[in-house]
Design a protein around this motif. Structure first.
Motif, PDB file in Angstrom:
ATOM      1  N   GLU A   1       0.826  -1.204   0.000  1.00 18.03           N
ATOM      2  CA  GLU A   1       0.000   0.000   0.000  1.00 18.03           C
ATOM      3  C   GLU A   1       0.864   1.259   0.000  1.00 18.03           C
ATOM      4  O   GLU A   1       0.573   2.224  -0.713  1.00 18.03           O
ATOM      5  N   ILE A   2       1.931   1.254   0.770  1.00 20.52           N
ATOM      6  CA  ILE A   2       2.841   2.405   0.807  1.00 20.52           C
ATOM      7  C   ILE A   2       3.479   2.620  -0.562  1.00 20.52           C
ATOM      8  O   ILE A   2       3.534   3.745  -1.071  1.00 20.52           O
ATOM      9  N   MET A   3       3.954   1.543  -1.178  1.00 14.83           N
ATOM     10  CA  MET A   3       4.597   1.657  -2.488  1.00 14.83           C
ATOM     11  C   MET A   3       3.598   2.122  -3.550  1.00 14.83           C
ATOM     12  O   MET A   3       3.943   2.926  -4.420  1.00 14.83           O
ATOM     13  N   THR A   4       2.363   1.653  -3.480  1.00 13.06           N
ATOM     14  CA  THR A   4       1.348   2.086  -4.432  1.00 13.06           C
ATOM     15  C   THR A   4       1.078   3.580  -4.272  1.00 13.06           C
ATOM     16  O   THR A   4       0.975   4.308  -5.270  1.00 13.06           O
ATOM     17  N   GLY A   5       0.981   4.039  -3.035  1.00 14.62           N
ATOM     18  CA  GLY A   5       0.767   5.463  -2.795  1.00 14.62           C
ATOM     19  C   GLY A   5       1.909   6.319  -3.324  1.00 14.62           C
ATOM     20  O   GLY A   5       1.675   7.356  -3.958  1.00 14.62           O
ATOM     21  N   LEU A   6       3.134   5.877  -3.087  1.00 15.22           N
ATOM     22  CA  LEU A   6       4.296   6.632  -3.589  1.00 15.22           C
ATOM     23  C   LEU A   6       4.321   6.653  -5.113  1.00 15.22           C
ATOM     24  O   LEU A   6       4.648   7.672  -5.724  1.00 15.22           O
ATOM     25  N   THR A   7       3.970   5.538  -5.725  1.00 18.42           N
ATOM     26  CA  THR A   7       3.945   5.478  -7.194  1.00 18.42           C
ATOM     27  C   THR A   7       2.915   6.447  -7.746  1.00 18.42           C
ATOM     28  O   THR A   7       3.173   7.155  -8.725  1.00 18.42           O
TER      29      THR A   7
ATOM     30  N   ILE B   1       4.317   9.962  -7.498  1.00 17.30           N
ATOM     31  CA  ILE B   1       5.384  10.256  -8.451  1.00 17.30           C
ATOM     32  C   ILE B   1       4.829  10.488  -9.848  1.00 17.30           C
ATOM     33  O   ILE B   1       5.235  11.411 -10.554  1.00 17.30           O
ATOM     34  N   PHE B   2       3.893   9.643 -10.271  1.00 11.96           N
ATOM     35  CA  PHE B   2       3.405   9.703 -11.641  1.00 11.96           C
ATOM     36  C   PHE B   2       2.097  10.462 -11.788  1.00 11.96           C
ATOM     37  O   PHE B   2       1.461  10.411 -12.833  1.00 11.96           O
ATOM     38  N   ALA B   3       1.678  11.184 -10.769  1.00 12.95           N
ATOM     39  CA  ALA B   3       0.453  11.969 -10.846  1.00 12.95           C
ATOM     40  C   ALA B   3       0.656  13.139 -11.803  1.00 12.95           C
ATOM     41  O   ALA B   3       1.759  13.691 -11.908  1.00 12.95           O
ATOM     42  N   PRO B   4      -0.395  13.525 -12.507  1.00 17.51           N
ATOM     43  CA  PRO B   4      -0.248  14.686 -13.395  1.00 17.51           C
ATOM     44  C   PRO B   4       0.025  15.953 -12.579  1.00 17.51           C
ATOM     45  O   PRO B   4      -0.370  16.053 -11.411  1.00 17.51           O
ATOM     46  N   LEU B   5       0.671  16.906 -13.212  1.00 16.25           N
ATOM     47  CA  LEU B   5       1.011  18.149 -12.528  1.00 16.25           C
ATOM     48  C   LEU B   5      -0.251  18.944 -12.229  1.00 16.25           C
ATOM     49  O   LEU B   5      -1.200  18.948 -13.015  1.00 16.25           O
ATOM     50  N   ARG B   6      -0.237  19.612 -11.104  1.00 14.10           N
ATOM     51  CA  ARG B   6      -1.353  20.486 -10.762  1.00 14.10           C
ATOM     52  C   ARG B   6      -1.289  21.731 -11.637  1.00 14.10           C
ATOM     53  O   ARG B   6      -0.206  22.176 -12.015  1.00 14.10           O
ATOM     54  N   PRO B   7      -2.435  22.293 -11.945  1.00 19.66           N
ATOM     55  CA  PRO B   7      -2.409  23.520 -12.746  1.00 19.66           C
ATOM     56  C   PRO B   7      -1.696  24.649 -11.997  1.00 19.66           C
ATOM     57  O   PRO B   7      -1.756  24.733 -10.772  1.00 19.66           O
TER      58      PRO B   7
END
Length: 86
Positions: free
Chosen positions: A31-37, A40-46
């Motif tokens: 769960e921790i690794m999934t959250g970190l992933t 990391i790969f989340a789109p940039l905020r406007p």
């Protein structure tokens, strides 16, 4: 040599308990690794203002330019290394 050590006898119940504990730890780490992933790969905020938007665009442009320059340099090195020997 004295082989009298205080060891706990291994039973099926203790093995099953240890297995359950380890599986719980593995689930938690997953769960921790999934959250970190996802972070990391989340789109940039406007961008909140025009200055931030311009800086982000500039940084992206510089990263692309740096990648192209690095690629050209590597291609030249490979050509020299694998090129014809005179």
């Amino acid at each position: 040599m004295n082989n009298t050590t205080n060891t706990i006898p291994v039973t099926l119940e203790s093995i099953a308990r240890q297995k359950a504990e380890l599986q719980q730890k593995i689930r938690l780490q997953k769960e921790i690794m999934t959250g970190l992933t996802h972070e990391i790969f989340a789109p940039l905020r406007p961008a909140t203002n025009k200055g931030n938007a311009m800086m982000r665009t500039f940084n992206t442009g510089m990263a692309i330019f740096d990648g192209i320059v690095l690629g050209v340099k590597m291609m030249k090195k490979f050509k020299r290394f694998f090129g014809r020997k005179k």
